[in-house]
Scaffold this active site. Structure first.
Site, PDB file in Angstrom:
ATOM      1  N   ARG A 106      -4.892  -8.200  -2.780  1.00 15.11           N
ATOM      2  CA  ARG A 106      -4.166  -7.629  -1.641  1.00 15.11           C
ATOM      3  C   ARG A 106      -4.992  -7.694  -0.354  1.00 15.11           C
ATOM      4  O   ARG A 106      -4.454  -7.887   0.735  1.00 15.11           O
ATOM      5  CB  ARG A 106      -3.796  -6.177  -1.981  1.00 15.11           C
ATOM      6  CG  ARG A 106      -2.904  -5.472  -0.968  1.00 15.11           C
ATOM      7  CD  ARG A 106      -2.526  -4.095  -1.506  1.00 15.11           C
ATOM      8  NE  ARG A 106      -1.919  -3.212  -0.529  1.00 15.11           N
ATOM      9  CZ  ARG A 106      -0.604  -3.084  -0.343  1.00 15.11           C
ATOM     10  NH1 ARG A 106       0.235  -3.779  -1.086  1.00 15.11           N
ATOM     11  NH2 ARG A 106      -0.131  -2.260   0.566  1.00 15.11           N
ATOM     12  N   VAL A 158       2.171  -5.120   5.579  1.00 13.61           N
ATOM     13  CA  VAL A 158       2.154  -5.240   4.126  1.00 13.61           C
ATOM     14  C   VAL A 158       2.614  -3.891   3.600  1.00 13.61           C
ATOM     15  O   VAL A 158       1.953  -2.870   3.808  1.00 13.61           O
ATOM     16  CB  VAL A 158       0.749  -5.589   3.612  1.00 13.61           C
ATOM     17  CG1 VAL A 158       0.721  -5.581   2.085  1.00 13.61           C
ATOM     18  CG2 VAL A 158       0.313  -6.949   4.138  1.00 13.61           C
ATOM     19  N   SER A 159       3.757  -3.873   2.953  1.00 19.02           N
ATOM     20  CA  SER A 159       4.382  -2.617   2.556  1.00 19.02           C
ATOM     21  C   SER A 159       3.522  -1.858   1.552  1.00 19.02           C
ATOM     22  O   SER A 159       2.628  -2.423   0.914  1.00 19.02           O
ATOM     23  CB  SER A 159       5.766  -2.880   1.946  1.00 19.02           C
ATOM     24  OG  SER A 159       6.611  -3.514   2.873  1.00 19.02           O
ATOM     25  N   ALA A 160       3.806  -0.577   1.414  1.00 14.47           N
ATOM     26  CA  ALA A 160       3.102   0.252   0.436  1.00 14.47           C
ATOM     27  C   ALA A 160       3.252  -0.361  -0.950  1.00 14.47           C
ATOM     28  O   ALA A 160       4.318  -0.877  -1.317  1.00 14.47           O
ATOM     29  CB  ALA A 160       3.643   1.673   0.456  1.00 14.47           C
TER      30      ALA A 160
END
Length: 414
Positions: free
Chosen positions: A45, A79-81
């Site tokens: 990530r 960048v989403s949770a």
């Protein structure tokens, strides 16, 4: 120019935090399948976020990482949770060999999808912003997914040229509507997962076809940066000044009451509060109460106040401030400690000549939700334009969109 992300010294810590994140998502039931678990353990990530982002933020369960802002600081891309990325992929029921459309690029989520569909599948990721597309292309290529993900600039309101049909479509930006193109390029038994805004309240919904319309198969609470392009929908915001030159902001997603001119000077009146007798325990979500308001409270709006004011402090206690305009008065959801010392009691505080009635209207909906919606999970359907909405069960609402209508129903548990 996209700079390389050199985090060589962080690799051990990143790997440890990645595994801890996945373990947490598994324990919470947000990851349930081996394929999704493997994808989250495999894709780094940190390679898809700004290089100065602390690793504990990168690998937080419920924190998004902003990757682009506008000139006012508004979020354009992120960048989403991690929890909602995991849930959306699980909700979509993606399998090896599938072709998946992602609407809203960033790179990381597309890499996860590429891992899940495997070498025999393919991911198409589109975004309207050329800078975001360029960034996603570079980062995906660096991470080794350049040949498994096609990234292109396109407005999602229209069909994706040169691709389709798709087995699954995941929308990773907040959408106000479901355009025909999304359904036209989805296979007959496909799944559409979309964060859909309904009168200002968003739910991420997995839709499947049921004859001439869509029905929800899974739902999650989450927020996303808004859709741009032809499918963008701008809320209307009205300012109510107080006696100190500060403002209360009323944000309307759909219909705006025609009595807003009657609210001039309303904050100079004495507030009145009405209490419902309905309580909720500490750390218990009441997100569906907000959805109930969006469906049934006349004059519904989201409410914010200028920082460092008494109104802002009061609104902050309710987690997600909402309320309604009733004629010459405005009321907002309020809370106070419950009489038994456990949790809080819901009520409403209002300003205006008829503040008592405005507050009572909010409280009546709190009580209606407590009786008829609190212990029922809402279900959703989308009825494309030209498809008549049939008579619906009690405790249902229909919200009109440009390309159809959304129904929300609180049905008894089967």
């Amino acid at each position: 120019m996209i700079q390389a992300v050199d985090r060589t010294g962080d690799s051990e810590q990143a790997a440890r935090l990645r595994d801890e994140l996945v373990d947490t998502l598994l324990s919470k039931g947000q990851i349930v399948s081996p394929a999704v678990e493997k994808a989250f353990r495999t894709v780094a990530r940190e390679a898809f976020v700004p290089a100065d982002t602390p690793l504990d933020v990168v690998y937080s369960v419920d924190r998004a990482v902003v990757t682009k802002t506008d000139e006012h600081g508004g979020h354009l891309s992120s960048v989403s949770a991690a929890y909602i990325q995991a849930r959306m992929i699980e909700m979509a029921d993606i399998r090896p060999g599938m072709t998946v459309l992602e609407i809203g690029s960033g790179g990381y989520n597309a890499a996860l999808l590429a891992e899940v569909v495997g070498p025999g599948g393919h991911v198409v990721s589109i975004d309207i912003d050329s800078e975001i597309v360029e960034r996603a292309v570079v980062l995906l290529d660096r991470a080794g997914y350049g040949d498994r993900v096609s990234v292109m600039q396109a407005d999602a309101e229209h069909p994706v040229p040169g691709f389709g049909p798709f087995d699954r479509t995941l929308v990773t930006v907040g959408a106000w509507d479901i355009p025909p193109a999304w359904l036209d390029q989805l296979i007959a038994d496909g799944v559409l997962v979309v964060p859909l805004r309904m009168n200002g309240i968003t739910r991420t919904i997995a839709f499947r076809r049921d004859g001439d319309h869509l029905v929800s198969s899974d739902v999650e609470v989450a927020g996303f940066v808004p859709m741009q392009g032809q499918g963008a929908h701008v809320e209307r915001t009205f300012l109510l000044p107080d006696w100190h030159g500060k403002h209360l902001r009323l944000q309307f997603d759909a219909e705006v009451p025609d009595t807003l001119h009657l609210l001039d000077g309303v904050l100079a009146s004495e507030p009145v509060s009405v209490w419902s007798g309905v309580t909720i325990g500490k750390r218990v979500s009441f997100a569906d109460l907000h959805l109930w308001f969006a469906a049934f409270l006349p004059g519904f709006c989201r409410i914010t106040a200028d920082p460092d004011t008494e109104l802002a402090a009061e609104l902050g206690k309710t987690w997600f401030p909402v309320g309604g305009v009733r004629g010459d008065s405005v009321a907002y959801l309020a809370v106070r400690p419950a009489m038994d010392g456990e949790g809080v009691e819901f009520g409403a505080t209002a300003y205006g000549v008829h503040g008592q009635a405005a507050a009572t209207a909010v409280v009546e909906q709190v009580q209606a939700w407590d009786r008829n919606g609190r212990h029922r999970a809402p279900s959703f359907a989308f009825w494309p334009t030209g498809t008549p909405v049939p008579p619906l069960p009690d405790y249902s609402a229909v919200l009109e969109k440009h390309h159809g209508a959304v129904s929300i129903s609180w049905l008894p548990s089967s």
